[in-house]
Every structure is written in structure tokens, then in C-alpha cells.
Design a protein around this motif. Structure first.
Motif, PDB file in Angstrom:
ATOM      1  N   MET A   1       0.906  -1.240   0.220  1.00 57.40           N
ATOM      2  CA  MET A   1       0.025   0.040   0.059  1.00 57.40           C
ATOM      3  C   MET A   1       0.716   1.371  -0.053  1.00 57.40           C
ATOM      4  N   PRO A   2       1.793   1.293   0.475  1.00 56.06           N
ATOM      5  CA  PRO A   2       2.653   2.477   0.672  1.00 56.06           C
ATOM      6  C   PRO A   2       3.345   2.701  -0.793  1.00 56.06           C
ATOM      7  N   ASP A   3       3.359   1.877  -1.691  1.00 54.00           N
ATOM      8  CA  ASP A   3       3.756   2.214  -3.031  1.00 54.00           C
ATOM      9  C   ASP A   3       2.726   2.940  -3.773  1.00 54.00           C
ATOM     10  N   ARG A   4       1.624   2.547  -3.468  1.00 53.09           N
ATOM     11  CA  ARG A   4       0.308   3.399  -4.045  1.00 53.09           C
ATOM     12  C   ARG A   4       0.395   4.870  -3.760  1.00 53.09           C
ATOM     13  N   ASP A   5       0.674   4.731  -2.532  1.00 50.74           N
ATOM     14  CA  ASP A   5       0.380   6.393  -1.641  1.00 50.74           C
ATOM     15  C   ASP A   5       1.560   7.150  -2.265  1.00 50.74           C
ATOM     16  N   ALA A   6       2.569   6.759  -2.711  1.00 53.50           N
ATOM     17  CA  ALA A   6       4.009   7.374  -3.130  1.00 53.50           C
ATOM     18  C   ALA A   6       3.499   7.629  -4.562  1.00 53.50           C
ATOM     19  N   ALA A   8       0.786   7.957  -5.967  1.00 55.66           N
ATOM     20  CA  ALA A   8      -0.465   9.079  -5.899  1.00 55.66           C
ATOM     21  C   ALA A   8       0.086  10.474  -5.640  1.00 55.66           C
ATOM     22  N   ASP A   9       0.717  10.542  -4.607  1.00 53.53           N
ATOM     23  CA  ASP A   9       1.482  11.749  -4.450  1.00 53.53           C
ATOM     24  C   ASP A   9       2.637  12.235  -5.407  1.00 53.53           C
ATOM     25  N   LYS A  12      -0.008  13.668  -8.111  1.00 48.71           N
ATOM     26  CA  LYS A  12      -0.472  15.068  -7.784  1.00 48.71           C
ATOM     27  C   LYS A  12       0.409  16.040  -7.682  1.00 48.71           C
TER      28      LYS A  12
END
Length: 81
Positions: A1-6, A8-9, A12
Motif C-alpha cells: 500500500m505505501p507504494d500506491r500512496d507514493a 499518488a503523491d 498529484k
């Protein structure tokens, strides 16, 4: 999951940067830009190349050249150079 957040950041941030660049290119520029000179304002960027100023420059050059040549010869003769 942390890879997806990174990811997405990063996405953005990229979108934000692209928007800022688009806004910067749309800004209007002033119609007349003045260059800043030490004792006033210069309105013509090519004034130094104007035909009316060439006569003065040539006269100063031809007047000052012999003076500098004589000074140089004197300095060479006394061994300063």
C-alpha cells in the motif's frame, strides 16, 4: 500500500507543477520593457549602435589612440613594462 500512496503523491505533484507552468505561460508581459541604467531610463535597447553616436566614438578613439601609444612607448623605454 505505501507504494500506491507514493505514486499518488507523485502524480498529484506532477499535475500541480503542470498547472503552474501553464499559468506561467499564460501571463501577459508588459508591452514595453525598460532596461535599468544607473542614472536614468533607457528606452531604446539599440541606442549604442545608433548611427548618430558612431561619429563621437570614432573621434574619441582616433584622439586617444596616439596618447596611449606615446605613453606605452615611454613606459617601454624606461623599462616599466
Amino acid at each position: 500500500m505505501p507504494d500506491r500512496d507514493a505514486g499518488a503523491d507523485t502524480l498529484k505533484k506532477e499535475v500541480t507543477v503542470k498547472q503552474l507552468l501553464r499559468r506561467a505561460t499564460r501571463r501577459t508581459r508588459p508591452s514595453q520593457v525598460f532596461s535599468v541604467v544607473p542614472h536614468g531610463r533607457e528606452t531604446d535597447a539599440n541606442r549604442e549602435f545608433a548611427s548618430d553616436r558612431e561619429g563621437d566614438a570614432v573621434a574619441w578613439f582616433l584622439g586617444a589612440l596616439p596618447v596611449f601609444v606615446i605613453i606605452h612607448v615611454i613606459c617601454v623605454k624606461i623599462g616599466a613594462i
